[in-house]
Design a protein around this motif. Structure first.
Motif, short mmCIF file in Angstrom:
data_model
loop_
_atom_site.label_atom_id
_atom_site.label_comp_id
_atom_site.label_asym_id
_atom_site.label_seq_id
_atom_site.Cartn_x
_atom_site.Cartn_y
_atom_site.Cartn_z
N GLY A 87 0.84 -1.19 0.00
CA GLY A 87 0.00 0.00 0.00
C GLY A 87 0.87 1.24 0.00
N ASP A 88 0.21 2.42 -0.02
CA ASP A 88 0.97 3.67 -0.05
C ASP A 88 1.72 3.91 1.26
OD1 ASP A 88 -1.97 3.76 0.27
OD2 ASP A 88 -1.63 5.78 1.03
N GLY A 89 1.13 3.50 2.39
CA GLY A 89 1.83 3.66 3.66
C GLY A 89 3.03 2.74 3.71
N ASP A 90 2.79 1.50 3.40
CA ASP A 90 3.83 0.46 3.42
C ASP A 90 4.99 0.79 2.47
OD1 ASP A 90 4.49 -2.38 4.24
OD2 ASP A 90 4.33 -2.68 2.08
N GLY A 91 4.63 1.23 1.27
CA GLY A 91 5.65 1.38 0.22
C GLY A 91 6.33 2.74 0.17
N GLY A 97 12.77 3.88 1.30
CA GLY A 97 14.18 3.62 0.98
C GLY A 97 14.33 2.36 0.14
N HIS A 98 13.59 1.33 0.52
CA HIS A 98 13.67 0.09 -0.26
C HIS A 98 13.13 0.29 -1.67
CE1 HIS A 98 15.14 -2.28 2.98
NE2 HIS A 98 14.08 -2.06 3.75
N PHE A 99 12.10 1.13 -1.78
CA PHE A 99 11.51 1.39 -3.10
C PHE A 99 12.56 1.95 -4.06
CE2 PHE A 99 8.94 4.52 -5.72
CZ PHE A 99 8.40 3.57 -6.56
#
Ligand code: SF4
Length: 280
Positions: A87-91, A97-99
Motif C-alpha cells: 500500500g501507499d503507507g507500506d511502500g 528507501g527500499h523502493f
C-alpha cells in the motif's frame, strides 16, 4: 482464476483492493503463469492480506520490507514469477528507501501498490500520498505538506517501467498490470484503490470524473521527455503506462545470476561464520 484462494477477504465491502487483486490474478493468468510458478510478497496494511487471498507461494512480511524479500526470491529463483504488493503507507513511508533501491536495481518483478491515500488498517491516519488539506485523525487541519509523488520518485531513481491504473476500470487495470509483468525488469504500477471507509475525498466518483487515460491521449511511453511531463503534472490523475525503457535489461541477466545461484556453495556457511568470528 486458479489464483483465487478459498479464504474470504475481510476487506470492507466496496474496498478498491478487491478490484486491484482481481486484475492482478487475471494478469498473472493471462501472461501464462500459474500458482506453482508464482510468488507473491506483501507488506503490512489492508493490502498486505493479499497473499492470503491469492493462491500461490506467498509471504506476508514485515512492514515496508516486501521489496527486499521479493528481490531475494527473484535472485535465488530467477525462473519464477515474483509479484510484490503493498500500500501507499507500506511502500512510500517506511518502505520508501527500499523502493528507491529496488527501482534502481531493476530486478525482474512487478510491484503493485494499492494507493488509497490513507492508512486504512490502523483506521484513518494521513499517509504519504494524502492530499495536503485532507483532514484525518492525525492531521485535523490536513498534513500541510505536499503528497509524495511515487511516479516521480521512481523516475528519478532510474525506473524502467512506470504505470498507473484505477481498480474500478477492471480491463485497463488488468492490461496495465499485464504489461508490468511482461516488462523485462522492475514493473511498477501505482493503483488508485479507494478506501471507502476512511477516505471520502479520493473516492470512486472522484477518480471516475478525473481520470485521463494516456492511451486515449496518444502518449508514447518510450518518450522520456513526454513521460516526465505527465509524471510531474500534479493537476491530473493519469491512467496508463507512463514510461517504459525498451532497452531495459533485468538485473539477473545483466549480472549473470542464474538458477545455479540458489545453491549454497560447498563450505559457504562455515566461511561466513569465520568472517563473523574474525570481525568480533
Ligand atoms: Fe479497504 Fe479502507 Fe476497509 Fe482497508 S479500511 S479494507 S483500505 S476500505
Amino acid at each position: 482464476t486458479d489464483f483465487k484462494s478459498d479464504k474470504q477477504p475481510t476487506w470492507c465491502p466496496g474496498c478498491g483492493d478487491f478490484g486491484t487483486m482481481n486484475g492482478m490474478m487475471k494478469a498473472l493468468a493471462e501472461t501464462g503463469n500459474d500458482p506453482d510458478n508464482t510468488f507473491v510478497v506483501a507488506g503490512i496494511g489492508c493490502s498486505g492480506k493479499i497473499g492470503t487471498y491469492m493462491h500461490s507461494y506467498a509471504l506476508h512480511g514485515v512492514h515496508g520490507r516486501a521489496l527486499p524479500v521479493g528481490t531475494g526470491v527473484k535472485m535465488a529463483r530467477p525462473d519464477i514469477e515474483v509479484m510484490v504488493a503493498g500500500g501507499d503507507g507500506d511502500g512510500y513511508s517506511i518502505g520508501a528507501g527500499h523502493f528507491v533501491h529496488a527501482v534502481r536495481r531493476n530486478v525482474d518483478m512487478s510491484y503493485v501498490v494499492m494507493d488509497n491515500r490513507i492508512y486504512g488498517l490502523t483506521k484513518g491516519q494521513a499517509s504519504p500520498t494524502s492530499r495536503s488539506d485532507f483532514e484525518t485523525s492525525t492531521t485535523p487541519e490536513g498534513p500541510k505538506q505536499p503528497p509524495v509523488n511515487p511516479l516521480a520518485l521512481a523516475l528519478a531513481s532510474g525506473a524502467s517501467f512506470i504505470a498507473q491504473s484505477f481498480a474500478s476500470d477492471a480491463l485497463r487495470h488488468q492490461e496495465i498490470v499485464q504489461e508490468a509483468i511482461e516488462h523485462d525488469g522492475f514493473g511498477f504500477v501505482n493503483v488508485f484503490s479507494p478506501c471507502v471507509t476512511f477516505n471520502d475525498v479520493d473516492t470512486y466518483d472522484y477518480f471516475r470524473d478525473n481520470l485521463v487515460d494516456l492511451e486515449e491521449e496518444g502518449h508514447d511511453p518510450t518518450d522520456y521527455e513526454a513521460a516526465k511531463e505527465v509524471i510531474l503534472d500534479s493537476d491530473k490523475e493519469y491512467q496508463g503506462v507512463m514510461y517504459q525503457d525498451e532497452n531495459s535489461v533485468p538485473y539477473h541477466e545483466k549480472h549473470g545470476v542464474t538458477e545455479d545461484m540458489s545453491e549454497i556453495p560447498e563450505g559457504a556457511p562455515d566461511d561466513a561464520m569465520d568472517l563473523v568470528r574474525e570481525f568480533y
